[in-house]
Design an enzyme around this catalytic site. Structure first.
Site, PDB file in Angstrom:
ATOM      1  N   GLU A 121      10.848  -7.755  -3.403  1.00 22.34           N
ATOM      2  CA  GLU A 121      11.479  -6.717  -2.569  1.00 22.34           C
ATOM      3  C   GLU A 121      11.048  -6.542  -1.453  1.00 22.34           C
ATOM      4  O   GLU A 121       9.511  -6.562  -1.163  1.00 22.34           O
ATOM      5  CB  GLU A 121      11.307  -6.106  -3.652  1.00 22.34           C
ATOM      6  CG  GLU A 121      11.355  -6.357  -5.339  1.00 22.34           C
ATOM      7  CD  GLU A 121      12.459  -5.028  -5.012  1.00 22.34           C
ATOM      8  OE1 GLU A 121      13.422  -4.952  -3.784  1.00 22.34           O
ATOM      9  OE2 GLU A 121      13.856  -5.569  -6.407  1.00 22.34           O
ATOM     10  N   LEU A 122      11.638  -7.056   0.407  1.00 15.87           N
ATOM     11  CA  LEU A 122      10.961  -6.798   1.141  1.00 15.87           C
ATOM     12  C   LEU A 122      11.320  -5.547   1.962  1.00 15.87           C
ATOM     13  O   LEU A 122      12.150  -5.108   1.874  1.00 15.87           O
ATOM     14  CB  LEU A 122      11.603  -8.505   1.686  1.00 15.87           C
ATOM     15  CG  LEU A 122      11.088  -9.858   0.732  1.00 15.87           C
ATOM     16  CD1 LEU A 122      12.156 -10.862   1.549  1.00 15.87           C
ATOM     17  CD2 LEU A 122       9.595  -9.294   0.465  1.00 15.87           C
ATOM     18  N   TRP A 170       1.022  -0.875  -0.145  1.00 19.01           N
ATOM     19  CA  TRP A 170      -0.336   0.347  -0.116  1.00 19.01           C
ATOM     20  C   TRP A 170       0.838   0.972  -0.109  1.00 19.01           C
ATOM     21  O   TRP A 170       0.530   2.253  -0.111  1.00 19.01           O
ATOM     22  CB  TRP A 170      -1.129   0.056   1.296  1.00 19.01           C
ATOM     23  CG  TRP A 170      -0.192  -0.570   2.806  1.00 19.01           C
ATOM     24  CD1 TRP A 170       0.049  -1.560   2.773  1.00 19.01           C
ATOM     25  CD2 TRP A 170       0.601   0.538   3.322  1.00 19.01           C
ATOM     26  NE1 TRP A 170       1.349  -1.343   4.125  1.00 19.01           N
ATOM     27  CE2 TRP A 170       1.681   0.174   4.475  1.00 19.01           C
ATOM     28  CE3 TRP A 170       0.701   1.676   3.434  1.00 19.01           C
ATOM     29  CZ2 TRP A 170       2.053   0.599   4.900  1.00 19.01           C
ATOM     30  CZ3 TRP A 170       1.397   2.430   4.064  1.00 19.01           C
ATOM     31  CH2 TRP A 170       2.632   1.474   4.918  1.00 19.01           C
ATOM     32  N   CYS A 216      10.091   1.310   2.236  1.00 18.93           N
ATOM     33  CA  CYS A 216      10.951  -0.214   2.591  1.00 18.93           C
ATOM     34  C   CYS A 216      12.723   1.112   3.017  1.00 18.93           C
ATOM     35  O   CYS A 216      12.929   0.291   3.566  1.00 18.93           O
ATOM     36  CB  CYS A 216      10.711  -0.584   1.834  1.00 18.93           C
ATOM     37  SG  CYS A 216      11.521  -0.305   0.330  1.00 18.93           S
ATOM     38  N   LYS A 275      -2.445  -7.835  -8.020  1.00 13.37           N
ATOM     39  CA  LYS A 275      -2.928  -7.995  -7.384  1.00 13.37           C
ATOM     40  C   LYS A 275      -2.470  -7.319  -5.824  1.00 13.37           C
ATOM     41  O   LYS A 275      -1.481  -6.853  -5.096  1.00 13.37           O
ATOM     42  CB  LYS A 275      -3.299  -9.212  -5.788  1.00 13.37           C
ATOM     43  CG  LYS A 275      -4.535  -9.102  -4.924  1.00 13.37           C
ATOM     44  CD  LYS A 275      -3.865 -10.259  -4.153  1.00 13.37           C
ATOM     45  CE  LYS A 275      -2.568  -9.053  -2.694  1.00 13.37           C
ATOM     46  NZ  LYS A 275      -3.199  -8.091  -2.439  1.00 13.37           N
ATOM     47  N   PRO A 276      -3.314  -5.670  -5.988  1.00 18.04           N
ATOM     48  CA  PRO A 276      -2.773  -4.914  -5.835  1.00 18.04           C
ATOM     49  C   PRO A 276      -2.959  -4.799  -4.146  1.00 18.04           C
ATOM     50  O   PRO A 276      -4.014  -5.169  -3.560  1.00 18.04           O
ATOM     51  CB  PRO A 276      -3.220  -3.053  -5.647  1.00 18.04           C
ATOM     52  CG  PRO A 276      -4.361  -3.852  -6.276  1.00 18.04           C
ATOM     53  CD  PRO A 276      -3.856  -5.255  -6.545  1.00 18.04           C
ATOM     54  N   GLY A 327       6.690  -6.367  -0.163  1.00 20.60           N
ATOM     55  CA  GLY A 327       5.831  -5.922   0.822  1.00 20.60           C
ATOM     56  C   GLY A 327       7.000  -6.431   2.372  1.00 20.60           C
ATOM     57  O   GLY A 327       8.001  -6.200   2.126  1.00 20.60           O
ATOM     58  N   SER A 328       6.316  -6.763   2.980  1.00 22.79           N
ATOM     59  CA  SER A 328       7.163  -7.690   4.418  1.00 22.79           C
ATOM     60  C   SER A 328       7.845  -8.775   4.097  1.00 22.79           C
ATOM     61  O   SER A 328       7.166  -9.694   3.346  1.00 22.79           O
ATOM     62  CB  SER A 328       5.499  -7.635   5.584  1.00 22.79           C
ATOM     63  OG  SER A 328       5.172  -9.022   5.384  1.00 22.79           O
ATOM     64  N   GLU A 369      11.428  -2.496  11.484  1.00 23.91           N
ATOM     65  CA  GLU A 369      10.830  -0.975  10.958  1.00 23.91           C
ATOM     66  C   GLU A 369      10.079  -0.619  11.650  1.00 23.91           C
ATOM     67  O   GLU A 369       8.827  -1.125  11.987  1.00 23.91           O
ATOM     68  CB  GLU A 369      10.573  -2.135   9.634  1.00 23.91           C
ATOM     69  CG  GLU A 369      11.429  -1.500   8.492  1.00 23.91           C
ATOM     70  CD  GLU A 369      10.624  -2.690   7.481  1.00 23.91           C
ATOM     71  OE1 GLU A 369       9.679  -3.363   7.582  1.00 23.91           O
ATOM     72  OE2 GLU A 369      10.536  -1.482   6.120  1.00 23.91           O
TER      73      GLU A 369
HETATM   74  P1  NAP Z   1       2.577  -7.208   3.509  1.00 21.48           P
HETATM   75  O1  NAP Z   1       1.718  -7.161   5.271  1.00 21.48           O
HETATM   76  O2  NAP Z   1       3.338  -7.911   3.248  1.00 21.48           O
HETATM   77  O3  NAP Z   1       1.313  -6.979   2.727  1.00 21.48           O
HETATM   78  C1  NAP Z   1       2.727  -7.103   1.125  1.00 21.48           C
HETATM   79  C2  NAP Z   1       0.995  -7.183   0.123  1.00 21.48           C
HETATM   80  O4  NAP Z   1       1.190  -8.428   0.546  1.00 21.48           O
HETATM   81  C3  NAP Z   1      -0.312  -6.907  -0.067  1.00 21.48           C
HETATM   82  O5  NAP Z   1      -0.998  -7.302  -0.980  1.00 21.48           O
HETATM   83  C4  NAP Z   1      -0.960  -7.461   0.964  1.00 21.48           C
HETATM   84  O6  NAP Z   1      -2.424  -7.453   0.492  1.00 21.48           O
HETATM   85  C5  NAP Z   1      -0.622  -8.906   0.801  1.00 21.48           C
HETATM   86  N1  NAP Z   1      -0.482  -9.964   1.879  1.00 21.48           N
HETATM   87  C6  NAP Z   1      -0.181  -9.944   2.679  1.00 21.48           C
HETATM   88  N2  NAP Z   1      -0.795 -11.039   3.269  1.00 21.48           N
HETATM   89  C7  NAP Z   1      -0.720 -12.369   2.338  1.00 21.48           C
HETATM   90  C8  NAP Z   1      -1.027 -13.350   2.056  1.00 21.48           C
HETATM   91  N3  NAP Z   1      -1.253 -14.388   3.135  1.00 21.48           N
HETATM   92  N4  NAP Z   1      -0.921 -14.039   0.563  1.00 21.48           N
HETATM   93  C9  NAP Z   1      -1.043 -13.000  -0.296  1.00 21.48           C
HETATM   94  N5  NAP Z   1      -0.934 -12.024  -0.459  1.00 21.48           N
HETATM   95  C10 NAP Z   1      -0.794 -11.872   1.207  1.00 21.48           C
HETATM   96  O7  NAP Z   1       3.175  -5.815   3.383  1.00 21.48           O
HETATM   97  P2  NAP Z   1       2.863  -4.419   4.056  1.00 21.48           P
HETATM   98  O8  NAP Z   1       2.729  -3.615   5.221  1.00 21.48           O
HETATM   99  O9  NAP Z   1       1.440  -4.119   3.297  1.00 21.48           O
HETATM  100  O10 NAP Z   1       3.919  -3.104   3.392  1.00 21.48           O
HETATM  101  C11 NAP Z   1       4.796  -2.698   4.210  1.00 21.48           C
HETATM  102  C12 NAP Z   1       6.371  -3.750   3.830  1.00 21.48           C
HETATM  103  O11 NAP Z   1       6.395  -3.544   2.681  1.00 21.48           O
HETATM  104  C13 NAP Z   1       7.131  -3.962   4.442  1.00 21.48           C
HETATM  105  O12 NAP Z   1       7.571  -4.190   5.319  1.00 21.48           O
HETATM  106  C14 NAP Z   1       7.836  -2.872   3.678  1.00 21.48           C
HETATM  107  O13 NAP Z   1       9.752  -2.743   3.844  1.00 21.48           O
HETATM  108  C15 NAP Z   1       8.047  -3.371   2.396  1.00 21.48           C
HETATM  109  N6  NAP Z   1       8.064  -3.067   0.938  1.00 21.48           N
HETATM  110  C16 NAP Z   1       9.244  -3.287   0.022  1.00 21.48           C
HETATM  111  C17 NAP Z   1       9.852  -1.878  -0.926  1.00 21.48           C
HETATM  112  C18 NAP Z   1      10.833  -3.241  -1.337  1.00 21.48           C
HETATM  113  O14 NAP Z   1      11.274  -3.111  -3.003  1.00 21.48           O
HETATM  114  N7  NAP Z   1      12.163  -3.632  -1.162  1.00 21.48           N
HETATM  115  C19 NAP Z   1       8.599  -1.535  -0.701  1.00 21.48           C
HETATM  116  C20 NAP Z   1       8.057  -0.857  -0.703  1.00 21.48           C
HETATM  117  C21 NAP Z   1       7.418  -1.840   0.902  1.00 21.48           C
HETATM  118  P3  NAP Z   1      -3.341  -6.616   1.843  1.00 21.48           P
HETATM  119  O15 NAP Z   1      -2.860  -5.361   1.927  1.00 21.48           O
HETATM  120  O16 NAP Z   1      -4.576  -6.790   0.702  1.00 21.48           O
HETATM  121  O17 NAP Z   1      -3.743  -7.781   2.975  1.00 21.48           O
END
Ligand code: NAP
Length: 488
Positions: A255-256, A159, A289, A183-184, A233-234, A386
């Site tokens: 990309e975590l 997000w 991130c 899937k965003p 994502g995470s 983080e």
């Molecule tokens: P997240 O909880 O891992 O969510 C990321 C995506 O994964 C969302 O679309 C989420 O869907 C989906 N998701 C969650 N659980 C899932 C599952 N069991 N199965 C399939 N999809 C699933 O991370 P976030 O809190 O949204 O984003 C923040 C994290 O992203 C931070 O750790 C940040 O450092 C990291 N990040 C990394 C980068 C990079 O380039 N390295 C860039 C930006 C962010 P829903 O939201 O619809 O639940």
């Protein structure tokens, strides 16, 4: 149009819909409200999609793949150039829903649309530069290497960058000749739908669905027809999804999360160091991130730097990103807000001292005051995780060796920063930091021309740059037997 979003000439960007095979798709009936984190207002209601819609999306990707991959690269490049032009033309109408669903100040949302557009343009250009190789293997043999699209791509994005994380994956995938289903995050799907509306690709080439993340995720990571899975994502979710990809052995890019150190040496320019922290720590209210999570400051400059940083942070204008000249918006959810509070409270319990900020901000439920604290140590939660919020913790160090050891003591390896005016130190430190990206005398490490990505538990693969398209290409070796010695 909802009452809190100013006039838009493309109101359909706020009333977006998931798209499969070029058409809006309905779900089984349940709905998903999209909230403005600054106000709590519902700005859109979407169908909640799941595994069935993900299966339909993959089937339409499969049907579209043959024609898309065999188009001339110049044609795919032309379509991407048109997409870029439309995104640039609709910059304001894309920035408004982005701020409404994500919360970042409008100026930052405009910047993100420009950043997102830069990936479309870059990969439109790269589409025409997918070169193969010819290897003179032996007198009677030549080896040739073709680069071919991997096939169907599944993508999941977070997000915090609702536009840029999408184009950084989808533009290279489409440029390479792949088809994709994205899937965003369910928190910020409107920007994704709006981008897909403007893409101008044939039906089935680019689908966007949102809803039940685990159900959709299981299809994107488990479907045998999906050749490549790319995730931002995470770290915890990334590991889980990587394991799900193992059953069909997909190509994977991850990309975590990060835990970026930012090191301010005694020889740094104070103004440059403060600007570096403002750029890297407080962008998107600390929710990136690559945000500096641990600010390591050498003893000789510590107090002057802390005072200058606190003065600058106290000037931030906090508020609804759609109203006035705000610099800092809300946190994305109550859970994100609570994590920031927990990190500050834990740090204070362990001896940190707040020099500005610390309180809830009265702009709304999810607003936290931008905060600087001194006396941070590795015993605190914020040293290991983080914070993802507007909190800058300062740690003391004495020597370069101590700073490097502290900086590298993390399983994350995404971004790191150093501020120094000593060129020898610049090389030593840049080479010794165990991170995928190092910013020296700058708080910004990312643009479309440079590889973006992490090492250790921050990920696999790179996005952006000439390397970004390679993630969506397979190498095929063709061995050609010759009847005899080829004359020079
Ligand atoms: P997240 O909880 O891992 O969510 C990321 C995506 O994964 C969302 O679309 C989420 O869907 C989906 N998701 C969650 N659980 C899932 C599952 N069991 N199965 C399939 N999809 C699933 O991370 P976030 O809190 O949204 O984003 C923040 C994290 O992203 C931070 O750790 C940040 O450092 C990291 N990040 C990394 C980068 C990079 O380039 N390295 C860039 C930006 C962010 P829903 O939201 O619809 O639940």
């Amino acid at each position: 149009m909802t009452k809190s979003v100013p006039f838009m000439s493309r109101p359909e960007f706020l009333a977006g819909s998931p798209l499969v095979n070029g058409q809006p798709i309905a779900g089984p009936g349940a709905t998903l409200p999209i909230l403005n984190p600054a106000t709590g207002e519902t700005i859109a209601t979407l169908p909640l999609l799941g595994a069935r819609e993900a299966e339909l999306a993959i089937a339409s990707n499969g049907a579209a793949l043959g024609a898309w991959r065999t188009r001339a690269a110049a044609e795919r490049a032309g379509i991407l150039q048109s997409w870029h032009a439309l995104v640039a033309q609709n910059r304001e109408d894309l920035a408004l829903p982005l701020t409404a669903e994500q919360g970042k100040p409008l100026a930052e949302a405009r910047g993100e649309i420009d950043y997102a557009a830069s990936f479309i343009q870059w990969f439109a250009e790269e589409a025409r530069r997918v070169y193969g190789e010819i290897i003179p293997a032996a007198a009677d043999r030549r080896s040739m290497v073709l680069k071919q699209p991997v096939g169907i791509v599944g993508a999941i994005t977070p997000w915090n960058f609702p536009a840029a994380m999408i184009t950084r994956k989808v533009a290279p995938a489409l440029a390479a000749g792949c088809t994709a289903t994205l899937k965003p995050s369910e928190l910020t799907p409107l920007t994704a739908f709006a981008l897909a509306l403007e893409a101008g690709v044939p039906p089935g080439v680019f689908n966007v669905i949102a809803g039940d993340a685990p159900a959709i995720g299981s299809v994107l990571t488990g479907h045998p027809d999906v050749a490549k899975f790319t995730f931002t994502g995470s770290t915890a979710v990334g590991k889980y999804l990587t394991a799900q990809c193992a059953s069909t052995l997909k190509r994977v890019s991850m990309e975590l999360g990060g835990n970026a150190p930012l090191i301010v040496f005694d020889d740094a320019d104070i103004d440059q160091a403060v600007a570096g922290v403002i750029a890297s720590k407080f962008r998107n209210t600390g929710q990136t991130c690559v945000c500096a999570n641990r600010i390591l400051v050498q003893d000789g400059i510590h107090d002057r730097f802390a005072e200058a940083l606190a003065a600058r942070v106290a000037e931030f204008r906090v508020g609804n990103g759609l109203e006035g000249d705000t610099d800092q918006g809300p946190l994305i959810t109550p859970a994100a807000y609570q994590k920031v509070r927990d990190h500050v409270d834990d740090a204070v319990r362990h001896g940190a001292r707040i020099i500005t900020g610390d309180q809830h901000h009265d702009a709304g439920e999810l607003f936290h005051q931008p905060t600087v604290l001194v006396g941070a140590t590795e015993a605190m939660q914020l040293a290991g995780e983080e914070t993802f919020g507007p909190v800058a913790p300062l740690f003391h160090f004495k020597s370069e060796a101590e700073a490097l050891a502290l900086a590298n003591r993390t399983r994350s390896g995404l971004a790191a920063y150093a501020l120094t005016s000593d060129m020898d130190r610049f090389w030593r430190v840049a080479e010794a930091l165990e991170f995928g990206m190092v910013g020296v005398n700058t708080g910004i490490v990312s643009n479309e021309t440079a590889p973006f990505g992490g090492i250790k538990e921050s990920g696999l693969g790179r996005e952006g740059s000439r390397h970004g398209i390679a993630e969506f290409l397979e190498l095929k070796t063709i061995s050609l037997g010759l009847s005899g010695q080829v004359q020079a």
